[in-house]
Scaffold this motif. Structure first.
Motif, mmCIF file in Angstrom:
data_model
loop_
_atom_site.group_PDB
_atom_site.id
_atom_site.type_symbol
_atom_site.label_atom_id
_atom_site.label_comp_id
_atom_site.label_asym_id
_atom_site.label_seq_id
_atom_site.Cartn_x
_atom_site.Cartn_y
_atom_site.Cartn_z
ATOM 1 N N SER A 112 102.047 130.386 89.750
ATOM 2 C CA SER A 112 102.966 131.177 88.943
ATOM 3 C C SER A 112 104.341 131.078 89.607
ATOM 4 O O SER A 112 104.513 130.316 90.553
ATOM 5 N N ASP A 113 105.258 131.889 89.127
ATOM 6 C CA ASP A 113 106.609 131.850 89.681
ATOM 7 C C ASP A 113 106.611 131.907 91.205
ATOM 8 O O ASP A 113 105.834 132.641 91.789
ATOM 9 N N TRP B 140 114.977 132.116 91.459
ATOM 10 C CA TRP B 140 114.846 133.511 91.908
ATOM 11 C C TRP B 140 115.434 133.722 93.292
ATOM 12 O O TRP B 140 115.945 134.774 93.597
ATOM 13 N N LYS C 191 109.078 140.323 85.375
ATOM 14 C CA LYS C 191 109.542 139.468 86.462
ATOM 15 C C LYS C 191 111.060 139.548 86.597
ATOM 16 O O LYS C 191 111.602 139.666 87.702
ATOM 17 N N ASP D 75 108.584 133.512 93.916
ATOM 18 C CA ASP D 75 109.536 134.622 93.849
ATOM 19 C C ASP D 75 110.444 134.716 95.065
ATOM 20 O O ASP D 75 111.537 135.238 94.984
ATOM 21 N N LYS E 14 96.413 142.106 82.277
ATOM 22 C CA LYS E 14 96.649 140.770 81.736
ATOM 23 C C LYS E 14 95.495 140.341 80.846
ATOM 24 O O LYS E 14 95.693 139.837 79.742
ATOM 25 N N HIS F 268 113.298 140.872 89.786
ATOM 26 C CA HIS F 268 114.309 140.079 90.482
ATOM 27 C C HIS F 268 115.696 140.679 90.348
ATOM 28 O O HIS F 268 116.594 140.313 91.099
ATOM 29 N N MET G 266 102.599 140.789 92.848
ATOM 30 C CA MET G 266 103.528 139.724 93.189
ATOM 31 C C MET G 266 104.238 139.978 94.510
ATOM 32 O O MET G 266 104.589 141.103 94.842
ATOM 33 N N SER H 189 104.237 135.007 92.308
ATOM 34 C CA SER H 189 103.625 135.957 91.382
ATOM 35 C C SER H 189 102.125 135.737 91.272
ATOM 36 O O SER H 189 101.433 136.563 90.695
ATOM 37 N N GLU I 286 104.848 144.066 95.327
ATOM 38 C CA GLU I 286 105.326 144.954 94.288
ATOM 39 C C GLU I 286 104.769 146.367 94.423
ATOM 40 O O GLU I 286 105.405 147.331 94.025
ATOM 41 N N HIS J 275 111.403 130.061 88.884
ATOM 42 C CA HIS J 275 110.430 130.389 87.851
ATOM 43 C C HIS J 275 109.618 129.157 87.458
ATOM 44 O O HIS J 275 108.537 129.286 86.889
#
Lengths: 550, 653
Positions: free
Chosen positions: B487-488, B448, A46, B490, B116, A50, B530, B506, B548, B464
């Motif tokens: 989750s985060d 972020w 992560k 972003d 994961k 970023h 993400m 995320s 991503e 985050h």
């Protein structure tokens, strides 16, 4: 079970001071260690995202550890990616090369250069959607599809660099050797007998075609580099000539590369190192070469000759150009044939002569060299005009025979339209020829200088020299009448410069009158030429015709 | 119990008799037996899962072609739940083997999840890992046609009863009558999120006022135009959609003044030119009232906007924009983010060494007159003295953060700059004074992203700590906290009407939040990794999100449906930007490309057959502009439709 083996746990336990960890504990810890590792790596990824990076760094790991409130691992911070080395003898065991560094070394070492400060530069990535070809943008080849790329290469054919690349692989060793050898001969030993052999080989051997692009590039390159070296230039021109005469070579596609170098040789301001060098010879040679190319490929490339003449006439008519350049231009034009001379040189002859004359006079032009050059130019003009005249007159071989009149009438009409122009042209053209035809420089210049005023003695003196010449060919006509006629025409022309039709009619015999009537243009030509060159021109007239005019 | 009693009695008897050896032998045999039993039991369980799954798998793969893809959808949830069941029951080794045996079937679609899940090594991890917990708690929803469902039931009852439990426990079948869905419907993408689909549906049924602000500058601009030049008013085409939209939006946002104005427009517009109709897509959108108190625009700023709008280059699929690229050099891999002001004159970079640097491009263009132009420059009056000692540097250095800076954002008129950092704070800087004004503390984890609202004054942050927050410049406490992402968070982006923000996370979802109520108004599910970048079209109706993997998805905000997922890039999509009329979408990526997409064609297709949900229309690639090994960090269309891009030259990669 987990990818972290329990041995690793045991080793780590030992390293932090727990000597005898029970295997059960290690076994239980191992999966959890793996899970935590994965967790931290996930956080590190992560952080990497970023930071807008695609490569994970130790900094990312540190910030991931920070996120989890864990002390980061010190000692690995580095801008560069770590370099892992493989342990010898183990397939998948890697280690970091961590050398011991002496403090003293670090202290004594000179300060490293300060890194460059961050800067922002701007460029156009695209202008209205089109990417400009500037160094900041990636090369276009990377973008376009392969077939497009090929097309582009094809378009750039005239850039020899592009040509070399694809051909290099095809060229056999023998051909390479041959090429190198020829190049060496041209540059180092152009006078040897071997070179003559080479020229012969170039002119006759088949299978040289792959080398043509190399030769054309080589010649163009060397000509521009060796303008001051006459012998090399000559050698290069000879090579060109040989190549052109080789029946096995398809040289057409490379003509456009060769023409500039030939024309350079023809009309360059200075060729050769010293003024005393015989650069006239190379100009003559180049003129012949150009003419032969035009004859051979003129019908394929229609604009070849027109472009060439344009270039040459431009050089010729520009008074600011040097005389040497004028000479080259005249030679080039005259080599292209009498019609070119008649159309392009003769109309400008008179005006040009006015420019040239002072250059040739001893009093006005003190520079010996310049005067010599002027004489050369004069000679070339005379030759051009003369050959043109000769060609015209040759059209009337049966000048005296009445039945042949009919076909000429048409001829005459066409010519008549050009007449006024022609005359003037003729008058200016002829001037330059005397020096080459007669080695006596003083005589023609004298004749020339007198010419506008048409002095009796001058004509007589020139006629005195000329008739001898004619007599050798002429048996039917007597000397005196010849001489008398000459003077007559001369005076006539001079009295009525330009439209001397009446004068001629009056003076000529019946036959002659007929001739003038029929072939006025030829007559005019002759008369005007004569007015400009004096008797020098008569050397170009066939005895028979001479007679009927005179 | 009886067994135990007998055993005890026997043992007592043996002991009493002193037959120690016999006792030992007995015990040994007993223990061996018991361990055998447990072992065989574990073997049994694992085998049951293994066999059951593999049977289901081979059956699904051999099923009828037209139903195959539906049945294959069932496999993935069954697979992960079998694995998690095994883990839960403590058969770690067996779970591993099971996982690795069938893993590659699903790698193509679910690689990231598999990576994961692979980390789950003990039952406790199941509780700890958000993804696993989420999967265990929610049922997967799979849509099957009647016949496939029948086939599946038949098979399970006959051959694979073991799997019945798993399927019953974790899968909800939504049986639809008629033909099986087509393969192009990306059902697998949503199959995982399962029950959140209900949530999604529930959320997405809320009313959404996606229209633009009434009385916006653009509108006033057009009004001014129509006032000043009666012949140059909006075409009649434009009047009609506005009329339609008025009906659509229930008239609650249309003030009487607006409709009056419109009538007037229509009257004049009947004879007006149609040239503007195509371009004024902005004004087609319905108008909404702002729920926030908005700052007033100073008149001179308004004038400059007018000027910009008048000089705007019209962009469409045939007229592509000019792109000016700002390359950061010698960043030593330290540049984390960049921002470009609305007119491209200021460029800011946030660095991992916690500094923020601002370049004034107008000044760089004429370095000789730098000192002079400072005095003249409108924005530089206040900092004359400050600038003199920093004259050596071509940029102004803003220091204050204590951790890598993850985002920078200019206020709409470039007088303020926001930066967010891993030190959990957001800082507000003045570009005139080159000084820090406020430090906003509130997030508990790295921030972020931070984005100014389109009107300034307000800004939104993403962190985050799984929240997004909305702030106003004058308060050091957040006004709203948006919690809901798993989750985060972003990235964050404002809706043009300032009533909504969108956040990408995320957890692979994008959410739209109502700023006033702080509630989630839309949930967009469809990304597979993400979400890194967001952009909302200027008419406020569409949203683009990039992730991503390089996928770009267009969403219709009002319905919450995805329009067209495309693999736009080979790597992370760092940034997205709509052109001012919303006709083009620009995307910048880590694969060193700026790509321009045609929005209009795909959107038109969507508008015409809105009733058909199929995401058939796709974004059309108009142009790919490669850079020279410079990943594109930031894209920005100016009001005049010039595209600015920024990126750091990456050396030696």
């Amino acid at each position: 079970m987990s990818i972290v083996p329990k041995e690793t746990i045991e080793v780590i336990a030992q390293s932090i001071g727990i000597p005898n960890l029970s295997p059960d504990v290690a076994l239980a810890l191992a999966p959890d260690v793996e899970y935590r590792l994965r967790e931290i790596i996930q956080e590190a990824i992560k952080c990497m995202r970023h930071s807008k990076r695609t490569v994970l760094t130790t900094d990312d790991m540190d910030s991931a550890l920070n996120l989890r409130n864990i002390e980061p691992i010190y000692g690995f911070a580095s801008g560069d990616p770590l370099k892992f080395k493989r342990a010898i003898g183990h397939k998948d065991l890697f280690y970091l090369d961590d050398r011991e560094v002496d403090f003293k070394e670090v202290i004594d070492a000179p300060l490293p250069k300060a890194p460059l400060d961050t800067a922002v530069v701007t460029h156009w990535l695209a202008i209205e959607g089109v990417q400009p070809a500037i160094p900041e943008n990636p090369p276009i080849e990377a973008i376009v599809a392969p077939q497009d790329g090929k097309k582009m290469d094809h378009g750039k054919d005239d850039l020899p660099v592009d040509l070399k690349l694809p051909i290099k692989h095809v060229l056999s060793r023998e051909l390479q050797l041959y090429f190198d050898k020829i190049g060496e001969l041209i540059l180092l030993r152009p006078e040897t007998a071997l070179f003559k052999e080479a020229l012969l080989s170039l002119a006759k051997d088949s299978g040289l075609h792959p080398l043509v692009p190399y030769f054309s590039y080589f010649i163009a390159d060397e000509v521009s580099r060796n303008l001051s070296n006459l012998s090399i230039l000559f050698a290069l021109m000879r090579v060109l000539k040989s190549l052109l005469s080789n029946p096995h070579i398809h040289i057409e596609p490379y003509l456009h590369q060769m023409m500039p170098s030939i024309i350079t040789c023809l009309v360059a301001k200075r060729v050769g190192e010293q003024v005393s060098d015989n650069h006239w010879a190379i100009r003559d040679f180049a003129a012949k070469l150009v003419a032969s190319i035009c004859r051979r490929y003129g019908h394929v490339y229609h604009n070849l000759q027109s472009r060439l003449t344009k270039t040459l006439i431009h050089a010729f008519l520009d008074p600011s150009k040097a005389l040497t350049q004028h000479y080259g231009a005249i030679r080039g034009l005259s080599a292209l044939g009498p019609s070119v001379v008649r159309l392009l040189i003769l109309p400008n002859l008179e005006t040009y002569m006015q420019l040239l004359e002072p250059e040739m006079q001893l009093e006005k032009q003190k520079n010996e060299l310049k005067r010599k050059e002027a004489c050369r130019v004069y000679g070339s003009l005379l030759l051009a005009a003369g050959s043109c005249l000769y060609d015209r007159l040759r059209l009337f071989p049966g000048l005296l025979s009445p039945p042949d009149r009919q076909p000429w009438k048409t001829n005459k009409k066409i010519a008549l339209t050009h007449l006024p122009k022609n005359k003037r042209k003729a008058s200016s053209t002829l001037n330059s020829h005397q020096p080459p035809t007669k080695k006596l420089a003083v005589d023609p210049t004298g004749a020339n200088s007198q010419f506008p005023s048409t002095d009796g003695p001058a004509t007589s003196s020139s006629s005195g020299s000329n008739p001898n010449h004619h007599h050798s060919h002429n048996s039917s006509n007597n000397n005196s009448s010849n001489a008398g006629n000459t003077t007559n025409t001369n005076t006539n022309i001079n009295n009525a410069t330009g439209g001397g039709v009446h004068a001629q009619r009056v003076s000529g015999s019946a036959v002659l009158r007929q001739a003038w009537k029929e072939d006025m243009d030829a007559g005019h030509l002759l008369s005007s030429l004569h007015s400009l060159f004096g008797e020098g021109i008569f050397s170009f007239i066939q005895p028979a015709e001479m007679h009927c005019f005179i | 119990m009886e067994d135990e009693d007998i055993e005890k009695a026997v043992l007592a008897y043996l002991r009493k008799k002193g037959l120690n050896l016999t006792e030992l032998a007995l015990q040994e045999e007993q223990s061996r037996l018991s361990s055998d039993a447990s072992h065989s039991r574990s073997q049994n369980v694992a085998d049951r899962y293994f066999d059951g799954y593999s049977r289901l798998r081979s059956w699904a793969y051999n099923s009828l072609d037209s139903y195959k893809h539906e049945l294959l959808c069932v496999l993935y949830p069954v697979f992960i739940h079998c694995f998690m069941d095994l883990v839960e029951q403590g058969y770690m080794q067996e779970a591993r083997t099971f996982f690795h045996t069938f893993r590659e079937d699903h790698e193509m679609m679910h690689l990231r999840d598999l990576q994961k899940l692979e980390g789950i090594l003990s039952p406790s991890h199941l509780e700890e890992m958000e993804l696993a917990r989420f999967l265990r708690q929610n049922k997967v929803k799979i849509r099957l046609c009647q016949y496939s469902y029948g086939l599946l039931l038949q098979f399970i009852h006959k051959k694979s009863l073991d799997m019945l439990g798993v399927i019953n426990q974790h899968i909800n079948f939504e049986v639809t009558p008629g033909q099986p869905t087509s393969i192009s419907d990306d059902s697998e993408a949503v199959s995982l999120v399962g029950a959140s689909q209900d949530l999604e549906r529930e959320i997405n049924q809320k009313e959404l006022h996606w229209g633009l602000l009434e009385d916006s500058v653009e509108e006033r601009m057009e009004k001014a135009l129509s006032d000043s030049d009666k012949t140059e008013v909006e075409g009649n085409k434009e009047g009609d959609p506005e009329e339609n939209n008025k009906k659509k939006t229930d008239g609650n946002k249309q003030g009487t003044s607006v409709s009056n104005k419109k009538k007037k427009d229509k009257m004049v517009g009947a004879t007006g030119k149609t040239t503007r109709s195509e371009t004024s897509m902005v004004s087609v959108a319905p108008r909404v009232k702002s729920e926030l108190t908005l700052p007033q625009l100073p008149p001179e700023v308004e004038l400059s906007i007018f000027e910009d709008l008048r000089n705007r280059a019209q962009l469409n699929s045939l007229a592509l924009p000019s792109v000016s690229f700002y390359t950061f050099r010698h960043t030593h891999n330290g540049l984390n983010c960049s921002a470009i002001s609305h007119d491209g004159s200021l460029v800011a970079g946030g660095f991992s060494d916690s500094s923020v640097k601002v370049w004034d491009m107008a000044k760089i263009g004429q370095p000789g007159r730098a000192s002079n132009s400072q005095g003249e420059n409108r924005s530089m009056q206040g900092m004359h003295s400050l600038a003199s000692d920093e004259a050596k540097r071509p940029y102004s250095l803003l220091q204050g953060h204590s951790g890598p800076v993850y985002s920078v954002s200019f206020s709409p008129f470039a007088d303020f700059l926001l930066s967010s950092s891993s030190d959990n704070t957001i800082r507000l800087w003045s570009t005139r004074l080159n000084a820090n004004l406020v430090c906003y503390k509130g997030h508990n984890f790295p921030v972020w992203d931070a984005q100014f609202s389109p009107v300034g004054h307000y800004f939104a942050t993403a962190s985050h700590d799984r929240t997004a927050r909305v702030w106003s410049m004058e308060r050091i406490q957040p006004l709203r906290v948006m919690a809901g992402h798993l989750s985060d968070v972003d990235c964050v982006q404002w809706h043009p009407n300032c009533n909504y923000i969108v956040t990408g996370s995320s957890d692979k979802t994008v959410r739209l939040w109502d700023v006033q109520s702080g509630e989630c108004a839309r949930l967009f599910i469809g990304h597979r990794s993400m979400v890194l970048s967001l952009a909302i079209s200027p008419d406020g109706r569409f949203m683009a999100s990039g992730d991503e993997d390089g996928t770009i998805i267009m969403w219709d905000l009002s319905t919450g449906r995805s329009v067209s997922p495309i693999m736009g890039h080979n790597s992370c999509v760092w940034t997205l930007a709509f052109s001012c009329e919303g006709t083009l979408l620009a995307s910048g990526s880590a694969d060193c490309m700026v790509k321009l997409w045609d929005v209009t064609s795909s959107m038109k297709a969507l508008k015409t057959d809105e009733s058909i949900s199929g995401p058939t229309s796709r974004l059309r690639l108009l142009k790919a502009l490669p850079t020279k090994s410079t990943p594109v960090y930031n894209l920005r269309f100016t009001r005049r439709n010039l595209l600015f891009a920024a990126g750091a030259l990456s050396v030696g990669s």
